[in-house]
Design a protein around this motif. Structure first.
Motif, PDB file in Angstrom:
ATOM      1  N   PHE A   1      79.243 107.173 102.373  1.00  0.00           N
ATOM      2  CA  PHE A   1      80.661 107.251 102.750  1.00  0.00           C
ATOM      3  C   PHE A   1      81.211 105.838 102.814  1.00  0.00           C
ATOM      4  O   PHE A   1      80.473 104.871 102.920  1.00  0.00           O
ATOM      5  CB  PHE A   1      80.885 108.010 104.062  1.00  0.00           C
ATOM      6  CG  PHE A   1      80.016 107.570 105.206  1.00  0.00           C
ATOM      7  CD1 PHE A   1      80.477 106.653 106.132  1.00  0.00           C
ATOM      8  CD2 PHE A   1      78.733 108.072 105.367  1.00  0.00           C
ATOM      9  CE1 PHE A   1      79.678 106.249 107.194  1.00  0.00           C
ATOM     10  CE2 PHE A   1      77.928 107.676 106.418  1.00  0.00           C
ATOM     11  CZ  PHE A   1      78.399 106.763 107.334  1.00  0.00           C
ATOM     12  N   GLY A   2      82.514 105.742 102.737  1.00  0.00           N
ATOM     13  CA  GLY A   2      83.142 104.433 102.606  1.00  0.00           C
ATOM     14  C   GLY A   2      83.493 103.767 103.915  1.00  0.00           C
ATOM     15  O   GLY A   2      83.218 104.284 105.000  1.00  0.00           O
ATOM     16  N   PRO A   3      84.134 102.616 103.804  1.00  0.00           N
ATOM     17  CA  PRO A   3      84.524 101.862 104.986  1.00  0.00           C
ATOM     18  C   PRO A   3      85.686 102.531 105.716  1.00  0.00           C
ATOM     19  O   PRO A   3      86.436 103.311 105.137  1.00  0.00           O
ATOM     20  CB  PRO A   3      84.960 100.515 104.416  1.00  0.00           C
ATOM     21  CG  PRO A   3      85.425 100.832 103.037  1.00  0.00           C
ATOM     22  CD  PRO A   3      84.551 101.962 102.565  1.00  0.00           C
ATOM     23  N   LEU A   4      85.805 102.198 106.974  1.00  0.00           N
ATOM     24  CA  LEU A   4      86.927 102.651 107.777  1.00  0.00           C
ATOM     25  C   LEU A   4      87.760 101.413 108.099  1.00  0.00           C
ATOM     26  O   LEU A   4      87.294 100.513 108.788  1.00  0.00           O
ATOM     27  CB  LEU A   4      86.420 103.301 109.067  1.00  0.00           C
ATOM     28  CG  LEU A   4      87.499 103.865 109.958  1.00  0.00           C
ATOM     29  CD1 LEU A   4      88.090 105.118 109.320  1.00  0.00           C
ATOM     30  CD2 LEU A   4      86.951 104.189 111.319  1.00  0.00           C
ATOM     31  N   TRP A   5      88.974 101.345 107.563  1.00  0.00           N
ATOM     32  CA  TRP A   5      89.823 100.171 107.761  1.00  0.00           C
ATOM     33  C   TRP A   5      91.227 100.489 107.277  1.00  0.00           C
ATOM     34  O   TRP A   5      91.453 101.501 106.608  1.00  0.00           O
ATOM     35  CB  TRP A   5      89.278  98.961 107.000  1.00  0.00           C
ATOM     36  CG  TRP A   5      89.350  99.107 105.510  1.00  0.00           C
ATOM     37  CD1 TRP A   5      88.521  99.856 104.725  1.00  0.00           C
ATOM     38  CD2 TRP A   5      90.322  98.550 104.631  1.00  0.00           C
ATOM     39  NE1 TRP A   5      88.909  99.782 103.411  1.00  0.00           N
ATOM     40  CE2 TRP A   5      90.009  98.984 103.324  1.00  0.00           C
ATOM     41  CE3 TRP A   5      91.414  97.717 104.825  1.00  0.00           C
ATOM     42  CZ2 TRP A   5      90.760  98.616 102.219  1.00  0.00           C
ATOM     43  CZ3 TRP A   5      92.161  97.345 103.717  1.00  0.00           C
ATOM     44  CH2 TRP A   5      91.828  97.791 102.432  1.00  0.00           C
TER      45      TRP A   5
ATOM     46  N   LEU B   1      86.079  93.008 111.558  1.00  0.00           N
ATOM     47  CA  LEU B   1      85.214  93.852 110.740  1.00  0.00           C
ATOM     48  C   LEU B   1      83.845  93.891 111.403  1.00  0.00           C
ATOM     49  O   LEU B   1      83.206  92.851 111.582  1.00  0.00           O
ATOM     50  CB  LEU B   1      85.111  93.282 109.318  1.00  0.00           C
ATOM     51  CG  LEU B   1      84.132  93.954 108.364  1.00  0.00           C
ATOM     52  CD1 LEU B   1      84.441  95.436 108.179  1.00  0.00           C
ATOM     53  CD2 LEU B   1      84.145  93.221 107.012  1.00  0.00           C
ATOM     54  N   LEU B   2      83.424  95.085 111.802  1.00  0.00           N
ATOM     55  CA  LEU B   2      82.098  95.288 112.365  1.00  0.00           C
ATOM     56  C   LEU B   2      81.201  95.828 111.264  1.00  0.00           C
ATOM     57  O   LEU B   2      81.541  96.828 110.626  1.00  0.00           O
ATOM     58  CB  LEU B   2      82.133  96.294 113.515  1.00  0.00           C
ATOM     59  CG  LEU B   2      82.964  95.949 114.730  1.00  0.00           C
ATOM     60  CD1 LEU B   2      82.883  97.062 115.772  1.00  0.00           C
ATOM     61  CD2 LEU B   2      82.514  94.650 115.343  1.00  0.00           C
ATOM     62  N   LEU B   3      80.073  95.165 111.058  1.00  0.00           N
ATOM     63  CA  LEU B   3      79.149  95.562 110.000  1.00  0.00           C
ATOM     64  C   LEU B   3      77.780  95.896 110.564  1.00  0.00           C
ATOM     65  O   LEU B   3      77.143  95.052 111.202  1.00  0.00           O
ATOM     66  CB  LEU B   3      78.978  94.421 108.989  1.00  0.00           C
ATOM     67  CG  LEU B   3      80.184  94.042 108.153  1.00  0.00           C
ATOM     68  CD1 LEU B   3      79.901  92.764 107.375  1.00  0.00           C
ATOM     69  CD2 LEU B   3      80.548  95.184 107.207  1.00  0.00           C
TER      70      LEU B   3
ATOM     71  N   ILE C   1      90.208  97.678 114.343  1.00  0.00           N
ATOM     72  CA  ILE C   1      88.796  97.424 114.061  1.00  0.00           C
ATOM     73  C   ILE C   1      88.408  98.126 112.769  1.00  0.00           C
ATOM     74  O   ILE C   1      88.605  99.333 112.628  1.00  0.00           O
ATOM     75  CB  ILE C   1      87.903  97.927 115.217  1.00  0.00           C
ATOM     76  CG1 ILE C   1      88.244  97.182 116.510  1.00  0.00           C
ATOM     77  CG2 ILE C   1      86.428  97.792 114.862  1.00  0.00           C
ATOM     78  CD1 ILE C   1      87.583  97.764 117.751  1.00  0.00           C
ATOM     79  N   ALA C   2      87.880  97.370 111.829  1.00  0.00           N
ATOM     80  CA  ALA C   2      87.326  97.931 110.598  1.00  0.00           C
ATOM     81  C   ALA C   2      85.821  98.109 110.798  1.00  0.00           C
ATOM     82  O   ALA C   2      85.180  97.321 111.500  1.00  0.00           O
ATOM     83  CB  ALA C   2      87.596  96.993 109.424  1.00  0.00           C
TER      84      ALA C   2
END
Length: 178
Positions: free
Chosen positions: A8-12, A19-21, A71-72
């Motif tokens: 699934f893709g990023p949330l942003w 950006l939290l990774l 927050i991404a």
């Protein structure tokens, strides 16, 4: 070892400021198609304590919370070989492309959640960032994984406080649920 794809893709969105990774989604998160869905992972309780706001278990509510607080959320790895959810077993990692987020949102700070996410960000992502691009600070946060059970929830919440400053809130504003 099992070869896994992120799934699934990023949330942003364009308003994202931090950006939290993580490293790669756990099997439960991949199955659910959303971040930190293992009920023993303390990511969401950390966010609830940090912002003094009930988030709940629903992915749509969690996504709305992150968007509201600019927050991404994504992971360093697009695919890798891994045993279960053990970050220490990760090999043959292929990174996600952060370019769309970094070009479209005003990310002022990147936070990595755990030692493996930090190591892989430095190894796989940083070398591919444009030299003439913006210099974005990176801060390693402790993992919220059940494997980091020695760290108390209150200590994790304290460690995650720099997120509040990065999105322009004081600790008191975070406690009020901005």
């Amino acid at each position: 070892m099992t070869r896994v794809e992120h799934g699934f893709g990023p949330l942003w969105d364009e308003d994202s400021r931090v950006l939290l990774l993580g490293s790669v989604p756990s099997p439960r998160s991949r199955e659910a198609g959303f971040y930190y869905m293992n009920p023993h992972n303390r990511f969401w309780p950390v966010m609830e304590g940090l912002f003094k706001e009930h988030i709940g278990p629903d992915p749509a509510g969690r996504a709305a919370f992150l968007h509201r607080h600019r927050i991404a959320l994504w992971d360093v790895i697009a695919s890798c070989d891994i045993e279960g959810a053990r970050d220490a077993s990760i090999s043959n990692a292929v990174p996600n492309d952060l370019t769309p987020i970094l070009r479209s949102a005003t990310i002022t700070h990147v936070f990595t959640t755990g030692a493996m996410a930090t190591r892989l960000y430095r190894q796989l992502i940083e070398p591919g960032l444009p030299e003439d691009g913006p210099s974005i600070p990176v801060t390693r946060l402790p993992s919220t994984s059940p494997a980091n059970a020695a760290m108390r929830l209150a200590d994790l919440q304290d460690a995650y406080r720099p997120i509040l400053r990065a999105i322009g809130l004081t600790a008191d504003e975070g406690r009020k649920g901005h």
